[in-house]
Write a protein that holds these residues in place. Structure first.
Motif, mmCIF file in Angstrom:
data_model
loop_
_atom_site.group_PDB
_atom_site.id
_atom_site.type_symbol
_atom_site.label_atom_id
_atom_site.label_comp_id
_atom_site.label_asym_id
_atom_site.label_seq_id
_atom_site.Cartn_x
_atom_site.Cartn_y
_atom_site.Cartn_z
ATOM 1 N N TYR A 1 48.159 25.587 34.121
ATOM 2 C CA TYR A 1 47.142 24.616 34.505
ATOM 3 C C TYR A 1 46.495 23.987 33.273
ATOM 4 C CZ TYR A 1 42.951 22.559 36.423
ATOM 5 O OH TYR A 1 41.956 21.669 36.749
ATOM 6 N N ILE A 2 46.163 24.785 32.289
ATOM 7 C CA ILE A 2 45.525 24.265 31.074
ATOM 8 C C ILE A 2 46.475 23.329 30.324
ATOM 9 C CG2 ILE A 2 44.600 24.907 28.810
ATOM 10 C CD1 ILE A 2 43.468 27.422 30.151
ATOM 11 N N LEU A 3 47.734 23.705 30.203
ATOM 12 C CA LEU A 3 48.693 22.847 29.497
ATOM 13 C C LEU A 3 48.894 21.523 30.230
ATOM 14 C CD1 LEU A 3 51.290 25.508 28.319
ATOM 15 C CD2 LEU A 3 49.588 24.312 26.945
ATOM 16 N N TRP A 4 48.994 21.567 31.549
ATOM 17 C CA TRP A 4 49.119 20.326 32.313
ATOM 18 C C TRP A 4 47.849 19.492 32.206
ATOM 19 C CZ3 TRP A 4 53.054 17.652 33.677
ATOM 20 C CH2 TRP A 4 54.264 18.278 33.944
ATOM 21 N N SER A 5 46.699 20.155 32.152
ATOM 22 C CA SER A 5 45.434 19.429 31.998
ATOM 23 C C SER A 5 45.390 18.694 30.665
ATOM 24 C CB SER A 5 44.254 20.389 32.094
ATOM 25 O OG SER A 5 44.207 20.996 33.345
ATOM 26 N N ILE A 6 45.864 19.339 29.620
ATOM 27 C CA ILE A 6 45.903 18.700 28.296
ATOM 28 C C ILE A 6 46.795 17.464 28.340
ATOM 29 C CG2 ILE A 6 46.665 18.987 25.908
ATOM 30 C CD1 ILE A 6 45.802 21.948 26.173
ATOM 31 N N LEU A 7 47.969 17.597 28.935
ATOM 32 C CA LEU A 7 48.908 16.476 29.005
ATOM 33 C C LEU A 7 48.360 15.327 29.850
ATOM 34 C CD1 LEU A 7 51.736 15.401 28.303
ATOM 35 C CD2 LEU A 7 52.537 16.459 30.406
ATOM 36 N N LYS A 8 47.830 15.640 31.027
ATOM 37 C CA LYS A 8 47.296 14.587 31.898
ATOM 38 C C LYS A 8 46.062 13.937 31.288
ATOM 39 C CE LYS A 8 47.447 17.241 35.620
ATOM 40 N NZ LYS A 8 47.274 17.688 37.017
ATOM 41 N N THR A 9 45.224 14.714 30.626
ATOM 42 C CA THR A 9 44.046 14.141 29.975
ATOM 43 C C THR A 9 44.458 13.151 28.909
ATOM 44 O OG1 THR A 9 42.779 16.147 30.392
ATOM 45 C CG2 THR A 9 41.942 14.679 28.695
ATOM 46 N N TRP A 10 45.456 13.523 28.110
ATOM 47 C CA TRP A 10 45.924 12.617 27.062
ATOM 48 C C TRP A 10 46.463 11.329 27.662
ATOM 49 C CZ3 TRP A 10 50.893 10.741 26.073
ATOM 50 C CH2 TRP A 10 50.976 9.948 24.932
ATOM 51 N N SER B 1 41.357 25.501 24.124
ATOM 52 C CA SER B 1 40.984 25.959 25.462
ATOM 53 C C SER B 1 41.841 27.131 25.922
ATOM 54 C CB SER B 1 41.109 24.819 26.465
ATOM 55 O OG SER B 1 42.455 24.381 26.537
ATOM 56 N N LEU B 2 42.985 27.320 25.300
ATOM 57 C CA LEU B 2 43.837 28.463 25.660
ATOM 58 C C LEU B 2 43.188 29.789 25.267
ATOM 59 C CD1 LEU B 2 47.338 27.029 24.727
ATOM 60 C CD2 LEU B 2 46.437 27.462 27.011
ATOM 61 N N PHE B 3 42.205 29.748 24.353
ATOM 62 C CA PHE B 3 41.478 30.977 24.028
ATOM 63 C C PHE B 3 40.735 31.517 25.252
ATOM 64 C CE2 PHE B 3 41.355 29.429 19.488
ATOM 65 C CZ PHE B 3 42.230 30.394 19.027
ATOM 66 N N SER B 4 40.425 30.637 26.194
ATOM 67 C CA SER B 4 39.692 31.080 27.381
ATOM 68 C C SER B 4 40.527 32.016 28.249
ATOM 69 C CB SER B 4 39.226 29.883 28.206
ATOM 70 O OG SER B 4 40.326 29.172 28.725
ATOM 71 N N LEU B 5 41.822 32.141 27.963
ATOM 72 C CA LEU B 5 42.660 33.087 28.701
ATOM 73 C C LEU B 5 42.473 34.521 28.211
ATOM 74 C CD1 LEU B 5 45.963 31.026 28.799
ATOM 75 C CD2 LEU B 5 44.308 31.318 30.644
ATOM 76 N N LEU B 6 41.965 34.683 27.001
ATOM 77 C CA LEU B 6 41.759 36.020 26.456
ATOM 78 C C LEU B 6 40.536 36.669 27.089
ATOM 79 C CD1 LEU B 6 42.378 35.174 22.702
ATOM 80 C CD2 LEU B 6 44.001 36.186 24.308
ATOM 81 N N LYS B 7 40.592 37.970 27.257
ATOM 82 C CA LYS B 7 39.492 38.685 27.919
ATOM 83 C C LYS B 7 38.181 38.575 27.148
ATOM 84 C CE LYS B 7 42.209 42.039 30.432
ATOM 85 N NZ LYS B 7 41.866 41.947 31.814
ATOM 86 N N THR B 8 38.242 38.493 25.828
ATOM 87 C CA THR B 8 37.004 38.408 25.044
ATOM 88 C C THR B 8 36.272 37.084 25.244
ATOM 89 O OG1 THR B 8 38.245 37.619 23.145
ATOM 90 C CG2 THR B 8 37.805 39.986 23.257
ATOM 91 N N PHE B 9 36.960 36.075 25.757
ATOM 92 C CA PHE B 9 36.347 34.765 25.968
ATOM 93 C C PHE B 9 36.029 34.509 27.437
ATOM 94 C CE2 PHE B 9 38.486 34.202 21.912
ATOM 95 C CZ PHE B 9 37.501 33.607 21.170
ATOM 96 N N HIS B 10 36.059 35.553 28.267
ATOM 97 C CA HIS B 10 35.701 35.378 29.669
ATOM 98 C C HIS B 10 34.189 35.386 29.776
ATOM 99 C CE1 HIS B 10 39.679 36.275 31.799
ATOM 100 N NE2 HIS B 10 39.943 36.014 30.539
ATOM 101 N N GLY B 11 33.640 34.372 30.254
ATOM 102 C CA GLY B 11 32.200 34.167 30.358
ATOM 103 C C GLY B 11 31.952 32.679 30.323
ATOM 104 N N LYS B 12 30.952 32.228 31.005
ATOM 105 C CA LYS B 12 30.722 30.780 31.129
ATOM 106 C C LYS B 12 30.487 30.112 29.776
ATOM 107 C CE LYS B 12 29.689 30.229 35.804
ATOM 108 N NZ LYS B 12 30.443 29.224 36.440
ATOM 109 N N VAL B 13 29.644 30.699 28.955
ATOM 110 C CA VAL B 13 29.303 30.082 27.671
ATOM 111 C C VAL B 13 30.500 30.110 26.723
ATOM 112 C CG1 VAL B 13 27.811 30.245 25.645
ATOM 113 C CG2 VAL B 13 26.857 30.598 27.916
ATOM 114 N N LYS B 14 31.151 31.259 26.619
ATOM 115 C CA LYS B 14 32.302 31.365 25.712
ATOM 116 C C LYS B 14 33.456 30.492 26.168
ATOM 117 C CE LYS B 14 31.285 35.994 24.075
ATOM 118 N NZ LYS B 14 31.719 37.393 24.044
ATOM 119 N N GLN B 15 33.658 30.405 27.474
ATOM 120 C CA GLN B 15 34.732 29.554 27.979
ATOM 121 C C GLN B 15 34.415 28.080 27.726
ATOM 122 O OE1 GLN B 15 35.660 30.285 32.058
ATOM 123 N NE2 GLN B 15 37.532 29.101 31.981
#
Length: 141
Positions: free
Chosen positions: A10-19, A72-86
């Motif tokens: 989803y994130i990769l497709w979002s990057i492509l469609k946004t561009w 934005s792919l960092f948001s897939l890591l467990k340490t970045f789960h949270g509204k502010v970090k994401q």
């Protein structure tokens, strides 16, 4: 594990469609802007027409924003789960680079042409990217 793969896709497709969408919108807006701010025809036209430079600048800037959006792919890591970090993963690098871009282009002087060019290049990308971020939050939470 399947949910992680679908988020990544989803994130990769979002990057492509946004561009793609923001490039088309920004090019249309830059065409309108240049048509409205066209100088009157001179008796002796200049040898070098730099109008194509604006189109290339917009396309490469939006491409650069999309390269930064891979953070934005960092948001897939467990340490970045949270509204502010994401939110930081999705918006920190593009916002910092856009501020740097504006300071570089404006040279400390703010005029209406620089503001218009900044909005034409950044606002469509940012709005579409924000749309995909909100869909990510509603879809996967």
């Amino acid at each position: 594990m399947r949910n992680l793969m679908s988020k990544k896709k989803y994130i990769l497709w979002s990057i492509l469609k946004t561009w793609l969408i923001s490039t088309v919108i920004s090019i249309i807006l830059i065409i309108i802007f240049m048509a409205l701010t066209r100088e009157p025809v001179r008796e002796h036209p200049r040898n070098c027409n730099m109008s194509g430079l604006a189109y290339a600048f917009v396309v490469f800037w939006i491409f650069f924003l999309n390269i930064l959006s891979f953070g934005s792919l960092f948001s897939l890591l467990k340490t970045f789960h949270g509204k502010v970090k994401q939110a930081l993963c999705w918006f920190l690098l593009p916002v910092i680079s856009s501020v740097f871009y504006y300071c570089t282009v404006a040279d400390g002087k703010i005029n209406k042409d620089d503001i218009a060019l900044f909005l034409i290049t950044y606002l469509p990308w940012f709005c579409i990217w924000l749309f995909y971020y909100s869909r990510l939050n509603s879809r996967f939470k």
